[in-house]
Every structure is written in structure tokens, then in C-alpha cells.
Write an enzyme that holds these catalytic residues in place. Sequence first.
Site, PDB file in Angstrom:
ATOM      1  N   ASP A   1       1.074  -1.256   0.123  1.00  0.00           N
ATOM      2  CA  ASP A   1      -0.015  -0.034   0.084  1.00  0.00           C
ATOM      3  C   ASP A   1       0.812   0.917   0.054  1.00  0.00           C
ATOM      4  OD1 ASP A   1      -2.103  -2.054   0.279  1.00  0.00           O
ATOM      5  OD2 ASP A   1      -1.446  -1.445   2.283  1.00  0.00           O
TER       6      ASP A   1
ATOM      7  N   GLY B   1       0.699   1.883  -7.818  1.00  0.00           N
ATOM      8  CA  GLY B   1      -0.464   2.133  -8.270  1.00  0.00           C
ATOM      9  C   GLY B   1       0.154   3.286  -9.417  1.00  0.00           C
TER      10      GLY B   1
ATOM     11  N   GLY C   1      -4.267  -4.712  -4.405  1.00  0.00           N
ATOM     12  CA  GLY C   1      -5.223  -3.116  -4.742  1.00  0.00           C
ATOM     13  C   GLY C   1      -4.053  -1.476  -5.053  1.00  0.00           C
ATOM     14  N   HIS C   2      -4.092  -1.927  -6.375  1.00  0.00           N
ATOM     15  CA  HIS C   2      -3.198  -1.120  -7.076  1.00  0.00           C
ATOM     16  C   HIS C   2      -3.895   0.751  -7.581  1.00  0.00           C
ATOM     17  CE1 HIS C   2       0.356  -3.557  -7.619  1.00  0.00           C
ATOM     18  NE2 HIS C   2       0.013  -3.308  -6.511  1.00  0.00           N
TER      19      HIS C   2
ATOM     20  N   GLN D   1       2.595  -5.456  -2.910  1.00  0.00           N
ATOM     21  CA  GLN D   1       2.562  -5.997  -1.775  1.00  0.00           C
ATOM     22  C   GLN D   1       4.142  -4.915  -1.614  1.00  0.00           C
ATOM     23  OE1 GLN D   1       1.753  -9.195  -3.330  1.00  0.00           O
ATOM     24  NE2 GLN D   1      -0.314  -8.099  -2.763  1.00  0.00           N
TER      25      GLN D   1
ATOM     26  N   THR E   1      -9.599  -5.343   0.783  1.00  0.00           N
ATOM     27  CA  THR E   1     -10.516  -5.254   1.569  1.00  0.00           C
ATOM     28  C   THR E   1     -11.258  -4.134   2.179  1.00  0.00           C
ATOM     29  OG1 THR E   1      -8.855  -5.248   3.126  1.00  0.00           O
ATOM     30  CG2 THR E   1      -9.358  -7.594   1.915  1.00  0.00           C
TER      31      THR E   1
ATOM     32  N   ARG F   1      -6.607   0.174   7.686  1.00  0.00           N
ATOM     33  CA  ARG F   1      -5.005   0.275   8.011  1.00  0.00           C
ATOM     34  C   ARG F   1      -4.067   0.420   9.135  1.00  0.00           C
ATOM     35  NH1 ARG F   1      -3.971   2.662   2.161  1.00  0.00           N
ATOM     36  NH2 ARG F   1      -4.576   1.159   0.944  1.00  0.00           N
TER      37      ARG F   1
HETATM   38  P1  IMP Z   1      -2.779 -12.788   0.863  1.00  0.00           P
HETATM   39  O1  IMP Z   1      -1.396 -12.602   0.730  1.00  0.00           O
HETATM   40  O2  IMP Z   1      -3.946 -12.202   0.986  1.00  0.00           O
HETATM   41  O3  IMP Z   1      -2.878 -14.006   2.251  1.00  0.00           O
HETATM   42  O4  IMP Z   1      -2.281 -12.059   2.716  1.00  0.00           O
HETATM   43  C1  IMP Z   1      -1.568 -12.413   3.338  1.00  0.00           C
HETATM   44  C2  IMP Z   1      -0.917 -10.411   4.495  1.00  0.00           C
HETATM   45  O5  IMP Z   1      -0.437 -10.211   3.427  1.00  0.00           O
HETATM   46  C3  IMP Z   1      -2.262 -10.400   5.397  1.00  0.00           C
HETATM   47  O6  IMP Z   1      -1.471  -9.391   6.218  1.00  0.00           O
HETATM   48  C4  IMP Z   1      -2.170  -8.942   4.495  1.00  0.00           C
HETATM   49  O7  IMP Z   1      -3.358  -7.587   4.795  1.00  0.00           O
HETATM   50  C5  IMP Z   1      -1.307  -8.453   3.338  1.00  0.00           C
HETATM   51  N1  IMP Z   1      -1.660  -8.181   2.228  1.00  0.00           N
HETATM   52  C6  IMP Z   1      -1.520  -8.974   0.766  1.00  0.00           C
HETATM   53  N2  IMP Z   1      -1.627  -8.157  -0.272  1.00  0.00           N
HETATM   54  C7  IMP Z   1      -1.736  -6.723  -0.178  1.00  0.00           C
HETATM   55  C8  IMP Z   1      -1.609  -5.460  -0.693  1.00  0.00           C
HETATM   56  O8  IMP Z   1      -1.636  -5.716  -1.628  1.00  0.00           O
HETATM   57  N3  IMP Z   1      -1.733  -4.375   0.708  1.00  0.00           N
HETATM   58  C9  IMP Z   1      -1.457  -4.834   1.418  1.00  0.00           C
HETATM   59  N4  IMP Z   1      -1.111  -6.103   2.254  1.00  0.00           N
HETATM   60  C10 IMP Z   1      -1.237  -7.077   1.578  1.00  0.00           C
END
Ligand code: IMP
Length: 422
Positions: free
Chosen positions: A12, A16, A39-40, A223, A300, A304
Site C-alpha cells: 500500500d 499504482g 489493490g493498486h 505488496q 478489503t 490500516r
Molecule cells: P494474502 O496475501 O491475501 O494471503 O495476505 C497475507 C498478508 O499480506 C495479510 O496480512 C494481508 O493483509 C497482506 N497483504 C496482501 N496483499 C496486500 C496488499 O496488496 N497490500 C497490503 N497488504 C497486503
Amino acid sequence: MVDLLLGLQWGDEGKGKIVDVLTKDFDIIARFQGGPNAGHTLEFDGIKHVLHTIPSGIFHENAINVVGNGVVIDPVIFKKELDNLSKFNIDIISKLLISRKAHLILPTHRLLDAASETAKGKAKIGSTLKGIGPTYMDKTGRNGLRVGDLEFDSWKTKYRALADKHEAMIDFYNVDIQYDLEELEAEFHEGIAKLKELTFIDSEEYIFKAQAEGKKILAEGAQGSLLDIDFGTYPYVTSSNTTAAGACTGLGVAPNKIGRVLGIFKAYTTRVGSGPFPTELFDEDGATMGRVGNEFGATTGRPRRCGWLDLVALRYAVQVNGVTELMMMKADVLSGFKTLKVCTAYKYKGDTISHLPYSLEGDAVTPVYTEMQGWAEDLTKMTTAATLPKALNDYIAFLEKELNVPIKIVSVGPDRLQTIHR
Ligand code: IMP
């Protein structure tokens, strides 16, 4: 050469937006890992767009966008993304290319994610529940279904065998997960039909050729480094390599073909989901960052967690990735804080350390802060480095000295135009 753009914190950071700003300088934007857990967010002409799987160069006419082999694709979410883009008159067939080697997220992968998280109870990862972990498990377990399989009639048999196995695994978890598989599969098949309209490629071959032709390529990470499966705060991480090496395996880029490594970080720190976060704030300052920074997950909607900038973690990310240029996002959110704190070391087992120890869990580390003067000026209308307040310039100079990498961009708002080059 291939340039990389990576998030250096827990995701985050604003990748993007920066990809969108930089795309004019590139011919190809390629995603190399992750999936619709990302989520970009891009904002321009008064419209906000959120992309999950599609690379952030999709709105530029000049750029070809590649979804690389390291990415996992959920056809259901992908179809929604494509439907959202349909009003923008983008030539998706020629602008968006999908690697045959990318793995598919099945509806049962999502269910398995939910079952696993429910079974973990308080120890849950805080997953986005998009099926990321189970899909990468099937990839490394050599059971996965790939985009290229869709070109063969046998894919349906493979699908059935995998989905049946998943159902048995869901039973094994013995938790209460309600689902209607028929309904989920109907959606999945619609998604597959849409996906099959797109252009599938051998993306590593495409990227080799593009390099040979001197095309400019940007690999877009998802990520952040602290969520990397190897180098992040395990087990509270995602299931892919979010760091620079992930671009080699996720696109087929040779290490000696990597050019600049652009590292993106926020002027403070955020984290969504569970796991350690040494500089997290539980007071009014943290609440202000969350409110002013609109810190809610783009995928989601979860709030944060917010805290001060952690230079121990950031230095680690700079090292693991070999960052050559930094970009500091959301500087505007810090306007109005009288004093700012920056964590420069941790107290750990009675010592002061400046590296990331094996475990950050519980109260393993206590941050050591350097205090700096804040600034009151609203930055959001500023367009040149010369107009930035002195206190912000001091903040930037301090970070550059600590990290030993220049900060080339300071972002002062979500819009494309709110970007200051230094
Ligand atoms: P997963 O990749 O959905 O299984 O999530 C694993 C961990 O990575 C969790 O703490 C999520 O909140 C975090 N996470 C996954 N994708 C993102 C992202 O794009 N931004 C921030 N946190 C992420």
C-alpha cells in the site's frame, strides 16, 4: 534492461500511482508476482481506479501490459476488472498480454484460504482471503492449473480433480465454511470464458525479445518487501517473493538485465492484517495518519494500522532489493504534526541494534526514535521541489543520509499531478 518498481514496507505504498506517472517512459509494464490480494489505486481526471491483477500502465496508450508467470489470476475478479475498464475504450486484446505460465486461482482456493484462516483462530495471518496462499501452495506442490492449460481440452478434467481434492481438504479443516460450489463454479466458468478472449503469450520469450529490441520495460511489484515469503515478517506475509529477485523468477528476467531499482515508501508506515509492527501508534497521532491518509485497504476496505517511519525495516528492504532510487509517498499526510518521529534503531534483548532480528513478534523490539520538527504547510498544491518547506527538506535529507539512496520523487497527493520530481 528492465527497471523494477517495488514497495519497501508492508504494501500500500502507492505503487499504482507511481507506475501510472512513470508509464510514459516505458514500452512495457509487467506484473511479476501476487494476485488480486493487491489493490493498486490510480487517480487522474477526477476518477479513481483500483486495479487488482492488471498492470497499472493500462490507461496509457503507448504501453503494453504483461501479466507475468509469477502472478496468480482469479478469473472471476479478472473479469470484473475487465468489465470496469470496458467504458474506457482500451484495446485490451493488444494492450494486455497474459503469461501461459501464470497460475489460476480456483473458487476452492478461496474457500481453503477461509478454512485455513478460521482454523488458525487468533493466530490468523489476516489474509485478504483471495486464495493466494493455497494457489501458490498448489504451484510449488506441482498441482496447479495454469493459464496455458486452458488451450487444451483436458483442463476441465484437471480442474475437477483439483477442486475435488480441495473439497476433501476443506472438510479436513473441520470448520464452518458455508458455500455453494455450483454457484461459485458458474462464476468461475464465466471468468474463464472472458480470460480466453485475451492474448496468451510465452511471456519470458516476449520479454527476451523486447529486451533485444531495446524496449523499455518496467516490472511492477505488488505488496511490499516486509510481506515477502522469505524476507518478510514470516508467517505474517504473503506467499510470493515481493522483493527484487521475484522479478527474475516471475518474468524470466536475468539478474544482470536489471537496471534501476525504484523503491517506494510512505513518509510513515502502515500495515493491514496481522503481524508485528514495532512503530505502530495506538494514539491520536496514529488515528490522524489513518484519517488524513485515508488508510483503508483498497482490496478489503479494512482500516490500516499506522505508525512512524521505521528506518531499520526500510534499510533492510533497501539492502535486500538493491534499491537505487527512492520515492517517498504521502508526505502531505504528515503536514500539521508538530514533531515527527523516525525509528533509527531497536532495543533488542538489552542491546541497541540497527538490523531486523529473526523475530519481531510480541515485545521483542522497542523502537529508538529520533525526533524531528514537523511542518504546517499544506503540500497538496505544491508542484516543485523549490517550494517544499524547510522542515520537510530536513526530513528528506535525514532519510537520504540514513539510507544512502537519493529520494527522487516526493508525492503530495493521490493525483498524477501531485508528484514532485527532485
Ligand atoms: P494474502 O496475501 O491475501 O494471503 O495476505 C497475507 C498478508 O499480506 C495479510 O496480512 C494481508 O493483509 C497482506 N497483504 C496482501 N496483499 C496486500 C496488499 O496488496 N497490500 C497490503 N497488504 C497486503
